[in-house]
Design an enzyme around this catalytic site. Sequence first.
Site, PDB file in Angstrom:
ATOM      1  N   LYS A   1      -1.384   5.299  -1.445  1.00 47.88           N
ATOM      2  CA  LYS A   1      -0.284   5.142  -2.409  1.00 47.88           C
ATOM      3  C   LYS A   1       0.664   6.345  -2.390  1.00 47.88           C
ATOM      4  CE  LYS A   1      -2.853   2.100  -5.626  1.00 47.88           C
ATOM      5  NZ  LYS A   1      -1.992   0.949  -5.966  1.00 47.88           N
TER       6      LYS A   1
ATOM      7  N   HIS B   1      -7.373  -9.481  -1.512  1.00 53.19           N
ATOM      8  CA  HIS B   1      -6.521  -8.489  -2.174  1.00 53.19           C
ATOM      9  C   HIS B   1      -6.275  -7.243  -1.356  1.00 53.19           C
ATOM     10  CE1 HIS B   1      -5.987  -9.925  -6.333  1.00 53.19           C
ATOM     11  NE2 HIS B   1      -7.081 -10.611  -6.094  1.00 53.19           N
TER      12      HIS B   1
ATOM     13  N   LYS C   1      -0.346   4.468 -11.191  1.00 49.70           N
ATOM     14  CA  LYS C   1      -1.205   3.589 -10.409  1.00 49.70           C
ATOM     15  C   LYS C   1      -2.454   4.388 -10.058  1.00 49.70           C
ATOM     16  CE  LYS C   1       2.337   3.191  -7.648  1.00 49.70           C
ATOM     17  NZ  LYS C   1       2.388   1.763  -7.406  1.00 49.70           N
ATOM     18  N   ARG C   2      -3.486   3.738  -9.528  1.00 47.96           N
ATOM     19  CA  ARG C   2      -4.664   4.499  -9.122  1.00 47.96           C
ATOM     20  C   ARG C   2      -4.286   5.575  -8.113  1.00 47.96           C
ATOM     21  NH1 ARG C   2      -9.825   2.848 -11.119  1.00 47.96           N
ATOM     22  NH2 ARG C   2     -10.630   4.369  -9.628  1.00 47.96           N
TER      23      ARG C   2
ATOM     24  N   THR D   1       1.772  -4.461  -8.722  1.00 45.84           N
ATOM     25  CA  THR D   1       2.345  -5.154  -9.872  1.00 45.84           C
ATOM     26  C   THR D   1       3.061  -4.186 -10.804  1.00 45.84           C
ATOM     27  OG1 THR D   1       0.143  -5.076 -10.875  1.00 45.84           O
ATOM     28  CG2 THR D   1       0.845  -7.189  -9.936  1.00 45.84           C
TER      29      THR D   1
ATOM     30  N   LYS E   1       6.482  -4.682 -13.256  1.00 44.34           N
ATOM     31  CA  LYS E   1       6.600  -4.323 -14.680  1.00 44.34           C
ATOM     32  C   LYS E   1       7.755  -3.349 -14.899  1.00 44.34           C
ATOM     33  CE  LYS E   1       1.547  -4.287 -14.797  1.00 44.34           C
ATOM     34  NZ  LYS E   1       0.436  -3.317 -14.607  1.00 44.34           N
TER      35      LYS E   1
HETATM   36  C1  LIG Z   1      -0.189  -2.845 -13.541  1.00 42.06           C
HETATM   37  C2  LIG Z   1      -1.302  -1.889 -13.616  1.00 42.06           C
HETATM   38  C3  LIG Z   1      -1.883  -1.393 -12.454  1.00 42.06           C
HETATM   39  C4  LIG Z   1      -1.416  -1.766 -11.065  1.00 42.06           C
HETATM   40  O1  LIG Z   1      -0.524  -0.781 -10.598  1.00 42.06           O
HETATM   41  P1  LIG Z   1      -0.046  -0.764  -9.080  1.00 42.06           P
HETATM   42  O2  LIG Z   1       1.042   0.245  -9.060  1.00 42.06           O
HETATM   43  O3  LIG Z   1       0.442  -2.120  -8.760  1.00 42.06           O
HETATM   44  O4  LIG Z   1      -1.220  -0.355  -8.278  1.00 42.06           O
HETATM   45  C5  LIG Z   1      -2.914  -0.479 -12.579  1.00 42.06           C
HETATM   46  N1  LIG Z   1      -3.346  -0.080 -13.781  1.00 42.06           N
HETATM   47  C6  LIG Z   1      -2.803  -0.530 -14.919  1.00 42.06           C
HETATM   48  C7  LIG Z   1      -3.313  -0.028 -16.220  1.00 42.06           C
HETATM   49  C8  LIG Z   1      -1.767  -1.448 -14.880  1.00 42.06           C
HETATM   50  O5  LIG Z   1      -1.243  -1.908 -16.025  1.00 42.06           O
END
Ligand SMILES: *Cc1c(COP(=O)(O)O)cnc(C)c1O
Length: 811
Positions: free
Chosen positions: A540, A348, A534-535, A642, A646
Amino acid sequence: MTLTIEQFKEEFSQTFEGLYAFDLAQSSPIQQYTALGNFLKVYSSDNWNNTNQEYLDKQVKQVYYFSMEFLPGRMLKSNLLNLGILDTVRSGLKEMGLDFEEIVQAEVDPALGNGGLGRLASCFMDSIASLGIPGNGNGIRYRYGLFQQKFVDGYQVELPENWLRNGNVWEVRKENKAVLIRFGGQVSLVKGAAGNLKPVYTQTQNILAVPYDTGMIGYQNEVVNNLRLWSAEIPPEEEIHYHTIAEREQVNQITEVLYPDDSNYEGQVLRLRQEYFFTSAGIQSIVRYYKQSGLAWQHFPDKIAVHINDTHPALCIPELMRILLDEENLSWEQAWEITKKTMSYTNHTILQEAMEKWPVQMVQDLLPRIYQIIEEINHRHIEKKLLSYTPELTYRTAIIADGYVKMANLAIIGSHSINGVAQLHTEILMQDTLKDFYQMYPAKFNNKTNGITQRRWLHLANEGLTKLIDEKIGTAWKTSPSELKLFKAFVNDPATLDRLAEIKLANKKTLAAYIKQEFHMKLDPTALFDVQIKRLHAYKRQLLNALHILDRYLQIKDDPEAVIQPRVFIFGAKAAPSYVYAKQIIKLINAIADLVNHDPVVGDKLKVVFVENYGVSLAELIIPAAEVSEQISLAGKEASGTSNMKLMLNGALTVATLDGANVEIRDFVGEENMFLFGLNDQEVYAFYENGSYHSREIYENNPRLHRILDTLIDGTIPNIETEGRVIFDSLVYYNDEYFVLKDFDSYVAAQEKVDQLYQDVGSWNQKSLLNIASSGPFSADFTIKRYAEEIWKTSFFTPGAYQKIHLTEPI
Ligand SMILES: *Cc1c(COP(=O)(O)O)cnc(C)c1O
């Protein structure tokens, strides 16, 4: 079996009375939720039981998805949807005078994961069940989930997340399926009766692993798979050895709390205990199950696939070897063949700091027998590969080197498949990060681009949009996501585009109402909603977003009369508690929010909201309201992402670097329907290679950026003396590791294009529609289909009468 509203009301009332023995009208939403959960558990129990029974009777091949994290989100609504009774139950509750949404909110969102990796595991559980694949999750039942985040003076404060405070209706404790896990002590090999060596253990600490099972309900296909989470307890027969509270605590500690690190490695012994605890428990229970079949060991890989989600469960490999060698008396060669054929591994990460490695001494002390086996695997690997490869290359692939056990090396050597999670990521693994292994085992490498479940992230999260899509193209996309492309036919239909805009506005109002209630901030729902969720991680680049906000702020201050597109910048992010720099960025963004939001000159032209405690439930609220999706990691750093998928699925337009799955998003939706900017991964590598990046020169030669950066240290932004200085120095004097300054101009140019396009409402809505219609390929249903066909070799199997999912490959 269809449930009528009357039947539901009757059975629900009975469940409630049985649980609480008092009047429903006086109950709390938590009680109502608990009763509804119990009703559903009973309602789905036949399917759960039948699914198990059929898997057993037909001896189908099963996959076990081992993951340190699962991030399922609230389960009530998705279980109702998947059982096909969402509307019935909603109507029934309404007739009973109960508030369905209030009941939904009463469920605690179980935060048993950090971010993308855990959420992926849960999207996979949904798709595995919905495709009718015999598959199970295996993980840890943490007593406390990921910390709750609060802001105090703009600083992140972490509070414990006691997600079990009201109990957990979905789980079933199965102490009859508990297994013993051995830690520490000494092990010696003694010759057994048959002349083979047997390990003899002394002074081990034995821990009981007790499983809690949760049904993973497939989408309207009568399949209920199993998610098994393990909890650590003192074995009843050993109670006598535990005299002090401290000793007892040490046992409970193993499954007490989720490590809050995301894309970061911390070599703490408790973490290693967690990893062995749940892998050993899972493998032991799989072996016990397999032995019921009476089949010979050589057929094990025909019936069992074990998937290792990142390296955290890589000890599956030596653990299965241990059981086959020590307990089942197989030869090394036999055991090794079986193990390799059974195991597969997903990588990952690209980040070096996220690669797991454990000090040899730590592994030896905690897991003496497992260490012996790893040593032997390593020894045989090196010996064999030296015959065909140079010593340099061969030793670079060693599992044990420089005093460490390297978990990725173990996972690759011990499995038949290794996959990356987006095309670009897999390419980088093969050409760079893992190139030595790619030379040795080219056939093991493959790509499986991540995916998301359209059922949770569109159907449930965005009912308005779902209704529109259902009206226009029918409902087949729920099980056949490539059908979403049919929505493209409406790209020139003004009525559809208007509806799309109305739905987005309604979702923005819902989000604005939440933000008003929780954070006492008033937002203009007609402003452009720009989202980065995101985190919090330097790679990022939330910082790049922050610098852009400062740029806008300065422009407005310079020329308050100028016409500018109003924008609301929405952030959601937790930082690992030990990640000081990430926490400083949170403080900076909160300070910018404070400055901007209270400046009367700025007004509604610019607002900044950093929502507290980002998680799945907040994502479900924010994503349907998003118009711009910020996917701005430095190219070559994000494995897949991801949230990009979404947000696209919900009609946001993506501002992106060519990183992770953004590359494939571009391929499907087209460059003209998103906003690309910045260096590509090749350019980033070239800079690394020739050392020709000098961020300070940019600071000195770019007056616009110079002025923005100075606001970090000249008092323009109040209350960030320390943070402003640290961040300024990192960008200007420590050469800006993630090329924030380098990409700034191109980022701002992309953002100007965003503003321009937003003025052209028709074009904006068209592009939004095309994004929705192009997101079918990112359904986890496709991802899982590929895992099942190409890695696990499991069949699609439906215990019930029918199979509803029809997947055609997306074009
Ligand atoms: C989808 C999701 C992530 C992943 O986010 P990225 O932008 O792809 O790092 C992290 N936390 C939650 C709660 C999510 O639903």
